[in-house]
Design a protein around this motif. Structure first.
Motif, PDB file in Angstrom:
ATOM      1  N   PHE A 560       0.961  -1.092   0.084  1.00 18.56           N
ATOM      2  CA  PHE A 560       0.072   0.192  -0.036  1.00 18.56           C
ATOM      3  C   PHE A 560       0.815   1.178   0.103  1.00 18.56           C
ATOM      4  O   PHE A 560       0.279   2.369  -0.280  1.00 18.56           O
ATOM      5  N   LEU A 561       2.082   1.176   0.332  1.00 20.91           N
ATOM      6  CA  LEU A 561       3.115   2.449   0.028  1.00 20.91           C
ATOM      7  C   LEU A 561       2.874   2.953  -1.349  1.00 20.91           C
ATOM      8  O   LEU A 561       3.200   4.463  -1.017  1.00 20.91           O
ATOM      9  N   ALA A 562       2.540   2.379  -2.330  1.00 19.91           N
ATOM     10  CA  ALA A 562       2.651   2.984  -3.607  1.00 19.91           C
ATOM     11  C   ALA A 562       1.457   4.055  -3.609  1.00 19.91           C
ATOM     12  O   ALA A 562       1.707   5.323  -4.081  1.00 19.91           O
ATOM     13  N   LEU A 563       0.462   3.950  -2.919  1.00 19.07           N
ATOM     14  CA  LEU A 563      -0.569   4.640  -2.851  1.00 19.07           C
ATOM     15  C   LEU A 563      -0.187   5.888  -2.006  1.00 19.07           C
ATOM     16  O   LEU A 563      -0.700   7.015  -2.264  1.00 19.07           O
ATOM     17  N   LEU A 569      -0.060  11.278   0.647  1.00 13.77           N
ATOM     18  CA  LEU A 569      -0.307  11.101   2.044  1.00 13.77           C
ATOM     19  C   LEU A 569       1.009  10.649   2.756  1.00 13.77           C
ATOM     20  O   LEU A 569       0.903  10.240   3.943  1.00 13.77           O
ATOM     21  N   ILE A 570       2.177  11.200   2.287  1.00 14.74           N
ATOM     22  CA  ILE A 570       3.554  10.811   2.995  1.00 14.74           C
ATOM     23  C   ILE A 570       3.470  11.635   4.317  1.00 14.74           C
ATOM     24  O   ILE A 570       3.793  10.872   5.465  1.00 14.74           O
ATOM     25  N   ARG A 571       3.064  12.914   4.251  1.00 13.99           N
ATOM     26  CA  ARG A 571       3.394  13.600   5.820  1.00 13.99           C
ATOM     27  C   ARG A 571       2.229  12.746   6.619  1.00 13.99           C
ATOM     28  O   ARG A 571       2.678  12.776   7.758  1.00 13.99           O
ATOM     29  N   GLU A 575       3.751  11.155  10.352  1.00 15.48           N
ATOM     30  CA  GLU A 575       3.290  11.788  11.374  1.00 15.48           C
ATOM     31  C   GLU A 575       2.593  10.594  12.536  1.00 15.48           C
ATOM     32  O   GLU A 575       3.066  10.370  13.528  1.00 15.48           O
ATOM     33  N   LEU A 576       1.840   9.771  11.935  1.00 18.00           N
ATOM     34  CA  LEU A 576       1.264   8.698  12.241  1.00 18.00           C
ATOM     35  C   LEU A 576       2.303   7.888  12.850  1.00 18.00           C
ATOM     36  O   LEU A 576       2.455   7.326  14.139  1.00 18.00           O
ATOM     37  N   VAL A 577       3.375   7.360  12.288  1.00 19.47           N
ATOM     38  CA  VAL A 577       4.308   6.423  12.716  1.00 19.47           C
ATOM     39  C   VAL A 577       5.387   7.220  13.708  1.00 19.47           C
ATOM     40  O   VAL A 577       5.567   6.224  14.634  1.00 19.47           O
ATOM     41  N   VAL A 578       5.677   8.220  13.670  1.00 17.28           N
ATOM     42  CA  VAL A 578       6.532   8.863  14.332  1.00 17.28           C
ATOM     43  C   VAL A 578       5.752   9.003  15.792  1.00 17.28           C
ATOM     44  O   VAL A 578       6.117   8.505  17.002  1.00 17.28           O
ATOM     45  N   ASN A 600      11.232   4.335   9.956  1.00 14.83           N
ATOM     46  CA  ASN A 600      11.595   4.609   8.470  1.00 14.83           C
ATOM     47  C   ASN A 600      10.786   5.750   8.001  1.00 14.83           C
ATOM     48  O   ASN A 600       9.606   6.104   8.275  1.00 14.83           O
ATOM     49  N   LEU A 601      11.419   6.780   7.390  1.00 12.02           N
ATOM     50  CA  LEU A 601      10.998   8.197   6.933  1.00 12.02           C
ATOM     51  C   LEU A 601      11.129   8.085   5.377  1.00 12.02           C
ATOM     52  O   LEU A 601      11.998   7.534   4.960  1.00 12.02           O
TER      53      LEU A 601
END
Length: 769
Positions: A560-563, A569-571, A575-578, A600-601
């Motif tokens: 799903f990271l391609a989407l 949706l990167i930012r 923020e969710l991961v951090v 991972n950023l």
């Protein structure tokens, strides 16, 4: 020798023997006359059978064309049979007779068949072909009038109907010959051989009809003459041409193409001759001379203007055709041209068992270039990519841009050579692209599918689908090498496809679900522990993103990271991961465990000058030391401005946040990044590490990289450890930290806390190999 060649050879030898018999007069007049009549029925029947056989094997408009030609030949066969009945059974050959109706079917239906025949000319040129035929036929009639026909009228002795019927043969033949020549001039090279024979046969028939009309007008026609040989050879050539056409690959393709120069000039040549002859015969009439000169000049001006207009239209059509079949940005073939050539290559594959391969290429993370540097830079990069592919491919290969950042290469010939060319194309991306002051490391995911000789019925769509399956396999594995399609790959990708949708509607649905999952904080983190090889203690964890999808199960980032990258949706994900990672680190700290955590950023995040402040503020809000966090960035994604990336990294490190270069060895600018960026840690890519067991050269490289990291004051972490032998080698090479399934799979937060509480070491956690 193919079967059709045996049939054509036998027919040629038989016809030649028959003609020799007739010309020699063996057996006397009665026998020769009978042989002549029956022979014409046989040779015309042969031509009719060949045309009918070709019509049965042909497709679409080609079938209709050969049906019409078959009807014309059948009419000639009936006429020959009726003539034989008159001459052999009744002992007389009347003129006119019913046989003439059958004979005249030949030029009418053959002309119609030639007009329908799909040989490369546009289907919208029927009227133009007929008009060209009328122009040439009218011009030749003018020539014939002054040379022969006027004398026929002056000689008398025949009714107007008889003279008209006699002239109908050469006049209709002239139209057929003209149409045949124009169609031949418009034909593609691969279609010309049958048309050459067909046109030659029609020309011989026309010459024979003209000779017959001339001899009849002088009451000098005899049953056995050169005229008969012209008819016989003409029918033979038409039959052989039909057989040859049936041997060519069948095709549904019926595209338009620019007419050749010969096709444009054919109608005007006889027109000019007719004008010269007409003027020469009437210019002596004094009262007509001035008007005749003016008329000739006027017609010449009109014709010259028409030639100029036709030439301009031909150039415009050629340009339009080139634009319609080529990508306007790169100049490569587009999807339509690629599909046409692939279809033709598979027809040859079906006939000659020649291998055909398709290489599918999709540029990884190309959207980062458009988003970070702008679409004009992206267009320049696509052009450079096209140049590299062309430089690595062979001149005989068809290279296409299918759309966006998708490319395809059609490779014909030996399968091993096709694999080598595909690998050479992929290797051509080894150096970064220098675009407007940026050095952009870009690589493709490459999949190759080969149509083997034992798979003759493989369609173009199926072969393209196989190449895409191999390409998606390479993309999910982030493999640098070309993946060659296999049945196992089809099954594996099929299972994955049941969890990951493809296609417009399914992708939109998944995108909506992903947005909802981000907004509702439904994405989760799993944690894989990192171990110190010196005392086998846990020294940290890596946070790995997962999506527990309600219907497709637990999805890994590759699904799903391609989407995320393509839809801005990167930012939000960053923020969710951090946030989740630091919240978990704070919980573990409250339970008495200070566990360094790595996240991972995305590379664009590190080019965001506000990112460092947001991360430091999040650490402060939770009372966590900055040394608790390690920021990992994949080295093959550092596509943006290196100066800005360096500034963000230096700010983070100034506060105490560690920075790691992830997947080291998977990209192309590794050493340059070690030189240009302040990095604390190098994480050796799993593919880079796994090769050390069986490849001495790989071991030397890994050992050298570890030593280089030590010299630069960096630590090294080996990822993807799956066996004890690799651990032993890495310990020997001086690698300090490791992680992988050999020690522990990614764990939930609760399971990770249990592992921390148990106090187990790497030795305790290791899975038996």
């Amino acid at each position: 020798m193919p079967r059709f060649a045996w049939v054509a050879s036998a027919a040629t030898v038989t016809t030649a023997a028959w003609c020799a018999w007739l010309m020699a007069g063996w057996g006397g007049p009665d026998v020769v006359s009978a042989a002549d009549d029956l022979g014409f029925v046989a040779v015309s029947g042969f031509a009719t059978s060949c045309a009918g056989y070709t019509a049965r094997r042909a497709l679409d408009r080609q079938r209709l064309a050969w049906i019409l030609i078959t009807i014309g030949l059948f009419g000639w066969t009936v006429g020959s049979a009726v003539w034989a009945y008159y001459e052999w059974w009744l002992g007389t050959a009347p003129f006119p007779s019913i046989a003439d109706a059958g004979y005249l079917m030949f030029p009418v239906f053959v002309c119609a068949g030639l007009l329908v025949l799909p040989v490369g000319a546009s289907r919208y040129t029927y009227t133009r072909l007929v008009l060209d035929g009328v122009i040439v036929a009218g011009s030749l009639f003018v020539i014939a009038w002054f040379a022969v026909v006027r004398q026929m009228f002056e000689n008398g002795g025949a009714t107007t109907f008889e003279v008209g019927l006699s002239l109908a043969y050469p006049l209709t033949d002239l139209v057929v010959v003209t149409v045949a020549l124009l169609v031949l001039a418009r034909a593609r090279p691969g279609n010309r051989a049958p048309l050459v024979l067909l046109t030659a046969g029609v020309v011989l028939m026309a010459l024979a009809d003209c000779g017959w009309a001339y001899l009849t007008s002088h009451d000098d026609y005899r049953t056995i003459s050169v005229v008969d040989l012209g008819w016989a050879l003409g029918l033979l050539l038409i039959g052989v041409g039909a057989l040859l056409s049936s041997h060519l690959p069948r095709s549904h393709v019926d595209g338009a193409s620019a007419p050749t120069a010969a096709a444009l000039w054919v109608p005007y040549v006889p027109l000019a001759v007719a004008m010269v002859i007409g003027v020469a015969n009437v210019v002596w009439v004094p009262e007509l001379a001035p008007a005749l000169v003016a008329f000739v000049l006027l017609v010449s001006a009109v014709v010259f203007r028409q030639v100029i207009v036709v030439g301009e239209n031909r150039r415009l059509l050629a340009n339009a055709e080139a634009q319609a079949m080529h990508d306007p940005l790169t100049g490569l073939a587009n999807r339509a041209l690629f599909q046409d050539r692939l279809t033709h290559a598979l027809l040859l594959h079906r006939r000659d068992k020649q291998p055909v391969a398709v290489l599918s290429l999709d540029l990884d993370d190309f959207k980062l270039v458009n988003d970070g540097l702008g679409h004009p830079t992206g267009d320049i990069l696509l052009t450079s990519v096209a140049e590299r592919i062309v430089g690595a491919a062979r001149s005989s290969d068809t290279i296409a841009r299918l759309g966006g950042d998708e490319f395809a290469v059609l490779l014909e010939g030996d399968a091993e050579q096709s694999i080598q060319v595909a690998q050479r194309i992929a290797a051509g991306f080894g150096d970064p692209f220098a675009i407007e002051g940026h050095h952009l490391p870009l690589r493709p995911s490459a999949g190759l599918a080969i149509a083997a000789p034992e798979d003759p019925e493989l369609s173009a769509e199926a072969l393209m689908e196989r190449a895409d399956v191999a390409m998606y396999s390479a993309k999910r594995a982030r493999a640098r090498e070309v993946r060659v399609f296999s049945a196992e790959m089809q099954r594996s990708e099929g299972r994955l496809a049941s969890r990951t949708p493809v296609g417009g509607a399914a992708t939109l649905q998944m995108l909506g679900e992903l947005r909802s999952a981000i907004d509702n904080d439904e994405l989760i983190l799993m944690y894989q522990p990192k171990f110190d090889l010196r005392d086998e203690s846990i020294v940290g964890v890596e946070a790995l993103l997962r999506w527990p999808h309600p219907s497709r199960g637990l999805l890994s980032p590759d699904e799903f990271l391609a989407l995320v990258r393509e839809h801005g949706l990167i930012r939000s994900v960053t923020e969710l991961v951090v946030t989740q990672a630091l919240d978990q680190a704070a919980l573990w700290r409250d339970r008495g465990f200070t566990v360094p955590i790595a996240v991972n950023l995305f590379a664009p995040s590190l080019a965001d000058l506000t990112m460092s402040d947001r991360i430091v503020r999040a650490l402060d809000e939770r009372g966590l030391a900055c040394e608790t966090l390690t920021v990992e960035v994949t080295e093959d994604l550092l596509l943006d401005n290196v100066d800005r990336t360096r500034a963000v990294i230096e700010t983070l490190r100034g506060h105490g946040v560690r920075v790691a270069l992830d997947d080291f060895g998977s990209g192309y600018s590794t050493l340059a990044y070690l030189r240009d960026l302040p990095i604390d840690e190098i994480k050796l890519d799993r593919d880079f590490v796994s090769a050390v067991r069986g490849d001495r050269r790989a071991g030397v490289i890994v050992r050298t990289v570890i030593a280089l990291a030590h010299e630069l004051g960096m630590t090294t972490v080996a990822e993807g450890i799956e066996n004890a032998e690799t651990v032993a080698l890495l310990r020997e090479y001086g690698c300090r930290y490791v992680q992988g399934y050999f020690y522990s799979e990614p764990l939930s937060a609760a399971a990770m806390l249990e592992l921390l509480t148990s106090g187990r070491t790497a030795r305790d956690a290791a899975i038996p190999s």
